[in-house]
Design a protein around this motif. Structure first.
Motif, PDB file in Angstrom:
ATOM      1  N   ILE A  42     -14.695 -10.742   1.023  1.00  0.00           N
ATOM      2  CA  ILE A  42     -14.744  -9.743  -0.043  1.00  0.00           C
ATOM      3  C   ILE A  42     -16.068  -9.004   0.026  1.00  0.00           C
ATOM      4  N   LYS A  43     -15.989  -7.700   0.286  1.00  0.00           N
ATOM      5  CA  LYS A  43     -17.187  -6.875   0.406  1.00  0.00           C
ATOM      6  C   LYS A  43     -17.206  -5.844  -0.713  1.00  0.00           C
ATOM      7  N   ASN A  44     -18.214  -5.935  -1.569  1.00  0.00           N
ATOM      8  CA  ASN A  44     -18.336  -5.012  -2.706  1.00  0.00           C
ATOM      9  C   ASN A  44     -17.042  -4.953  -3.526  1.00  0.00           C
ATOM     10  N   GLY A  45     -16.434  -6.117  -3.733  1.00  0.00           N
ATOM     11  CA  GLY A  45     -15.254  -6.218  -4.595  1.00  0.00           C
ATOM     12  C   GLY A  45     -13.931  -5.962  -3.918  1.00  0.00           C
ATOM     13  N   GLU A  46     -13.937  -5.646  -2.616  1.00  0.00           N
ATOM     14  CA  GLU A  46     -12.695  -5.345  -1.912  1.00  0.00           C
ATOM     15  C   GLU A  46     -12.440  -6.345  -0.788  1.00  0.00           C
ATOM     16  N   SER A  47     -11.175  -6.747  -0.655  1.00  0.00           N
ATOM     17  CA  SER A  47     -10.787  -7.608   0.456  1.00  0.00           C
ATOM     18  C   SER A  47     -10.864  -6.818   1.752  1.00  0.00           C
ATOM     19  N   VAL A  48     -11.637  -7.325   2.714  1.00  0.00           N
ATOM     20  CA  VAL A  48     -11.737  -6.648   4.008  1.00  0.00           C
ATOM     21  C   VAL A  48     -11.110  -7.478   5.129  1.00  0.00           C
ATOM     22  N   ASN A  49     -10.775  -8.737   4.828  1.00  0.00           N
ATOM     23  CA  ASN A  49     -10.044  -9.565   5.785  1.00  0.00           C
ATOM     24  C   ASN A  49      -9.576 -10.829   5.077  1.00  0.00           C
ATOM     25  N   THR A  50      -8.483 -11.385   5.549  1.00  0.00           N
ATOM     26  CA  THR A  50      -7.966 -12.620   4.966  1.00  0.00           C
ATOM     27  C   THR A  50      -7.145 -13.360   6.004  1.00  0.00           C
ATOM     28  N   SER A  51      -7.067 -14.681   5.870  1.00  0.00           N
ATOM     29  CA  SER A  51      -6.508 -15.501   6.945  1.00  0.00           C
ATOM     30  C   SER A  51      -4.992 -15.511   7.004  1.00  0.00           C
TER      31      SER A  51
ATOM     32  N   TYR B 278     -13.583 -13.793  -7.569  1.00  0.00           N
ATOM     33  CA  TYR B 278     -14.563 -12.709  -7.392  1.00  0.00           C
ATOM     34  C   TYR B 278     -15.013 -12.185  -8.754  1.00  0.00           C
ATOM     35  N   SER B 279     -14.062 -11.950  -9.664  1.00  0.00           N
ATOM     36  CA  SER B 279     -14.411 -11.400 -10.979  1.00  0.00           C
ATOM     37  C   SER B 279     -15.325 -12.346 -11.744  1.00  0.00           C
ATOM     38  N   GLU B 280     -15.115 -13.660 -11.603  1.00  0.00           N
ATOM     39  CA  GLU B 280     -15.971 -14.638 -12.280  1.00  0.00           C
ATOM     40  C   GLU B 280     -17.374 -14.657 -11.669  1.00  0.00           C
TER      41      GLU B 280
ATOM     42  N   GLU C 119     -23.365  -7.499  -9.006  1.00  0.00           N
ATOM     43  CA  GLU C 119     -22.817  -6.873  -7.800  1.00  0.00           C
ATOM     44  C   GLU C 119     -23.578  -7.240  -6.531  1.00  0.00           C
ATOM     45  N   THR C 120     -24.899  -7.315  -6.613  1.00  0.00           N
ATOM     46  CA  THR C 120     -25.687  -7.583  -5.404  1.00  0.00           C
ATOM     47  C   THR C 120     -25.358  -8.951  -4.816  1.00  0.00           C
ATOM     48  N   GLN C 121     -25.320  -9.970  -5.675  1.00  0.00           N
ATOM     49  CA  GLN C 121     -25.066 -11.330  -5.211  1.00  0.00           C
ATOM     50  C   GLN C 121     -23.653 -11.495  -4.652  1.00  0.00           C
ATOM     51  N   THR C 122     -22.703 -10.717  -5.153  1.00  0.00           N
ATOM     52  CA  THR C 122     -21.297 -10.862  -4.747  1.00  0.00           C
ATOM     53  C   THR C 122     -20.861  -9.797  -3.742  1.00  0.00           C
TER      54      THR C 122
END
Length: 394
Positions: free
Chosen positions: A216-225, A187-189, A196-199
């Motif tokens: 990842i929504k606006n830099g935060e994990s919102v779900n993961t498998s 995400y950081s890369e 920010e808009t594209q990611t």
């Protein structure tokens, strides 16, 4: 002020390391001690563009750490062990106790040990590495960087299991997620390159022997498998991923297996290995598929289907998809797997360029793709080093 920070990723029979000069993020040396516990253990490190490799008996992680420190001293990179001011350790499971990286003390080590029941293949080994460096680098401050921390931003709707509330509260049962350093790094890369808009709506696919998908929504994990343990989610090299929980008591009864037997079956004998009966390595299974092996063909079909399910679901969580990232061993190097996944995502506006894909370019989307598709080599050790500096400076 420049500081030398050692990032450590300890496995059951391995020790991966990088020495950084921070905050410049300059890698001074990187290496791997593999096959620890064997007479033919391999110690490899890269320094100034040169590769150094020795094969020798390495009894345990303590001896492996000794070799690493001796190599650093002999190379002239450090004149004294005290020059290494911090050692950052990847730790698999922080439970609900640790949502951020922390400096390690006796109580933290007890908690890591207590949480081993949730990550039996990883936490005990992480602790072994911590204790070895505590013995051999007593002046360095040690920091635990947890796989689970990045996912602490998930909403309750994503991390809550439909189990009796009393049990959930008593044992801290919830979705925790793993591969946090990898998802955070890619995400950081992507953010650094595209903004920010594209990611803002991004899905990261960490596809290796262990595998997970992260929304990842606006830099935060919102779900993961991955879930309560690293067993959940995608079909992996030897792990089953998601299965009907009723299968567990059924197999226990029919095969007269203990809970530990079933845990081993699901963690070590399932996944691609279990379906194909051949290998846990995607490369081997792709080759077997070419030779007409039907179980290899089925294994790959199930593998890709599971990834597609998660991408579809997580696009819903994000409210759309702007960037799709592939990382880790399979994600970074297997053009055929990326092609099979992306060819089924046209409904999301995903379209890849075949030549770019087969070259493993950083961007592999076609010019008319509505979604950026990136191949980003992960760097978990850099995240560990960054987190270590952050904790030591706080």
């Amino acid at each position: 002020m420049a500081e030398k920070i050692l990032a450590i990723n300890a496995g059951s029979s391995s020790l991966k390391f990088k020495l950084y000069l921070m905050p410049a993020e300059q890698v001074l040396v990187s290496g791997l001690v593999d096959r620890i516990g064997h007479d033919d253990a391999i110690f490899t490190y890269h320094l100034n563009g040169d590769k150094h490799e020795t094969v020798q008996a390495i009894a345990d992680h303590l001896q492996a750490v000794k070799l690493v420190i001796e190599a650093l001293l002999n190379s002239g990179l450090i004149q004294d062990k005290a020059e290494i001011v911090g050692v950052g350790h990847r730790v698999s499971h922080g439970g609900s106790t640790y949502t951020k990286s922390v400096e390690i003390n006796a109580d933290v080590m007890k908690q890591i040990d207590r949480l081993s029941v949730l990550s039996p293949l990883h936490n005990p080994v992480n602790l072994v590495g911590i204790k070895a460096f505590e013995t051999l680098l007593p002046d360095a401050r040690e920091v635990a960087v947890f796989d689970t921390s990045f996912h602490s931003t998930m909403p309750a709707s994503a991390y809550t299991y439909a189990l009796p509330h009393e049990l959930v509260e008593k044992y801290g049962i919830r979705r925790y997620g793993f591969h946090g350093q990898s998802h955070e790094y890619v995400y950081s890369e992507a953010l650094r390159r595209f903004g920010e808009t594209q990611t803002s709506q991004m899905i990261s696919c960490h596809l290796g022997n262990g595998a997970s998908v992260c929304a990842i929504k606006n830099g935060e994990s919102v779900n993961t498998s991955m879930g309560f343990t690293p067993l959940a989610g995608l079909v992996m090299g030897t792990r089953s991923g998601d299965i009907d929980p009723g299968i567990v008591p059924f197999i226990e009864k029919e095969e007269h297996l203990s809970a530990e037997d079933v845990r081993k079956l699901l963690n070590s004998d399932s996944g691609l290995q279990g379906i194909s009966g051949l290998s846990n390595d995607v490369r081997d299974i792709l080759e077997a598929e070419k030779q007409g092996n039907q179980r290899a063909k089925l294994a790959l079909a199930v593998y890709v289907h599971q990834i597609l399910e998660y991408i579809g679901a997580y696009t819903t969580d994000l409210g759309g998809l702007k960037t799709l990232v592939f990382t880790a061993g399979v994600g970074e190097h297997s053009a055929p797997i990326r092609e099979r996944i992306c060819s089924r995502l046209g409904y999301l506006g995903v379209k890849i360029d075949s030549e770019k894909n087969h070259r493993n370019d950083f961007e592999i989307q076609a010019d008319d793709s509505q979604v950026k598709v990136l191949v980003i080599p992960t760097d978990e050790e850099l995240v560990i080093s960054r987190e270590t500096v952050k904790v030591l400076d706080s």
